[in-house]
Design an enzyme around this catalytic site. Structure first.
Site, PDB file in Angstrom:
ATOM      1  N   ARG A 223      -4.411 -86.454 -25.379  1.00  0.00           N
ATOM      2  CA  ARG A 223      -3.021 -86.365 -25.230  1.00  0.00           C
ATOM      3  C   ARG A 223      -1.976 -87.622 -25.581  1.00  0.00           C
ATOM      4  O   ARG A 223      -2.507 -88.787 -24.882  1.00  0.00           O
ATOM      5  CB  ARG A 223      -2.548 -85.869 -23.967  1.00  0.00           C
ATOM      6  CG  ARG A 223      -2.851 -84.227 -23.981  1.00  0.00           C
ATOM      7  CD  ARG A 223      -2.005 -83.486 -24.712  1.00  0.00           C
ATOM      8  NE  ARG A 223      -2.100 -82.121 -24.400  1.00  0.00           N
ATOM      9  CZ  ARG A 223      -2.978 -81.342 -25.219  1.00  0.00           C
ATOM     10  NH1 ARG A 223      -3.727 -82.055 -26.264  1.00  0.00           N
ATOM     11  NH2 ARG A 223      -3.213 -79.971 -25.295  1.00  0.00           N
ATOM     12  N   HIS A 275      -3.365 -84.486 -35.248  1.00  0.00           N
ATOM     13  CA  HIS A 275      -3.894 -83.547 -33.929  1.00  0.00           C
ATOM     14  C   HIS A 275      -4.918 -82.469 -34.577  1.00  0.00           C
ATOM     15  O   HIS A 275      -4.716 -81.288 -34.454  1.00  0.00           O
ATOM     16  CB  HIS A 275      -2.979 -82.907 -33.267  1.00  0.00           C
ATOM     17  CG  HIS A 275      -3.076 -82.413 -32.058  1.00  0.00           C
ATOM     18  ND1 HIS A 275      -2.281 -82.687 -31.041  1.00  0.00           N
ATOM     19  CD2 HIS A 275      -4.143 -81.698 -31.456  1.00  0.00           C
ATOM     20  CE1 HIS A 275      -2.884 -82.054 -29.747  1.00  0.00           C
ATOM     21  NE2 HIS A 275      -3.814 -81.602 -30.171  1.00  0.00           N
TER      22      HIS A 275
HETATM   23  C1  OXD Z   1      -5.803 -78.233 -26.933  1.00  0.00           C
HETATM   24  C2  OXD Z   1      -5.346 -78.814 -28.286  1.00  0.00           C
HETATM   25  O1  OXD Z   1      -5.273 -78.601 -26.005  1.00  0.00           O
HETATM   26  O2  OXD Z   1      -5.668 -78.373 -29.532  1.00  0.00           O
HETATM   27  O3  OXD Z   1      -6.405 -77.168 -27.234  1.00  0.00           O
HETATM   28  O4  OXD Z   1      -4.714 -79.954 -28.116  1.00  0.00           O
END
Ligand code: OXD
Length: 311
Positions: A223, A275
């Protein structure tokens, strides 16, 4: 039973889920509003606030991803509906591959060779033995534990950190406030796989970055909120010559998509990916969604998300 799905390519998910739950009525969030009523289960990834607000009789929400931060921060989320999340479902292996690529990228000097190529410079670097390249993994949930074991299987010494004590075969586990600097002080590549919660926000700040050995590298497939971006830029330094932090492979950012103005795009020792480290693999995930719905229906006790803890 009525199930509503909200995710990219929801129609494909709907058709796959229908094979597991032939008696259920399954709709996607693109169905007209007057059909999106009396829904029992919402299976969703980052649903819009309005979609959450229009569902008043949900028995359960299934988060179609590993991290629940986006869902928990959604103001439309009802307070009293249990949330379950996918456990791994094939994401861990994908993230493990991403991390293995990143570790090798730095350990085998691909970052340096890339810059040398731009200068047409033919110069070989001495290889640092894997056994002398400790890797740290912060977060030892289903995904972190699997990733740690994949990196360890490649021959790197792996240190893991979690808030509470854990024991994992082949991994040196650290925990709690004291365990974090202990780990940071000895790893050459640091991997972030903690959930995004108020407690983990900026866990990688200037002090944490200063605890890493000189020339360490960072991989963040977790994150964006885990990292204080200003402190990261400071630790990286400018230009091609390696600062205290050798480089960073970043897949997650506090605001996504990454803004066009972000200095990370053009930093010569930063690799940005959109991401993509751990997309939810439809086949495994759909089977898990069906099992979770069946378990809800059978009144089984499920491991639900703790909104207070944030995961
Ligand atoms: C998840 C993501 O939390 O793809 O699955 O970030």
């Amino acid at each position: 039973m009525r199930v509503l799905i909200h995710i990219d390519q929801a129609a494909t998910w709907r058709d796959a889920l229908a094979e597991h739950l032939p008696d259920a009525e399954i709709l996607t969030s693109e169905a007209p509003a007057n059909q999106r009523r009396d829904i029992d289960y919402l299976a969703a990834w980052k649903p819009p606030e309005a979609l959450l607000r229009e569902q008043t009789d949900l028995k359960g929400i299934i988060n179609l991803g590993a991290g629940v931060d986006a869902l928990l921060n959604n103001p439309g989320l009802p307070d009293d509906v249990p949330i379950v999340k996918l456990r791994d479902a094939g994401m861990a292996e994908l993230i493990g591959d991403y991390v293995r690529y990143g570790v090798l990228h730095f350990q085998r000097d691909f970052d340096r060779y890339r810059r040398q190529q731009a200068r047409h410079e033919w110069r070989e670097h001495t290889v640092d033995d894997k056994r002398d390249w400790p890797v740290g993994v912060l977060g030892l949930g289903a995904i972190g534990a699997k990733v740690a074991s994949m990196v360890a299987a490649d021959g790197f010494p792996v240190h893991g950190w979690s808030r509470s004590p854990k024991q994992l075969d082949g991994i040196t586990c650290h925990h709690g406030d004291d365990g974090l600097p202990e780990l940071l002080g000895q790893v050459r590549t640091l991997v972030l796989l903690l959930p995004g919660t108020p407690h983990t926000r900026h866990i990688i700040n200037a002090e944490a970055l200063a605890s890493l050995p000189e020339g360490a590298s960072l991989i963040n497939p977790g994150r964006g909120t885990l990292v204080d971006e200003a402190a990261l830029l400071e630790a990286l330094g400018e230009g091609e010559s390696e600062g205290r932090l050798r480089g960073a492979l970043l897949d997650a950012f506090p605001a996504e998509p990454l803004s066009e103005e972000s200095p990370f795009w053009s930093h010569p020792r930063v690799w940005v990916t959109p991401h993509m480290a751990g997309p939810t693999p439809l086949k495994d995930a759909v089977g898990q969604v069906a099992e979770l719905i069946e378990a809800f229906e059978a009144g089984e006790t499920l491991e639900t998300v703790d909104p207070g803890a944030g995961y």
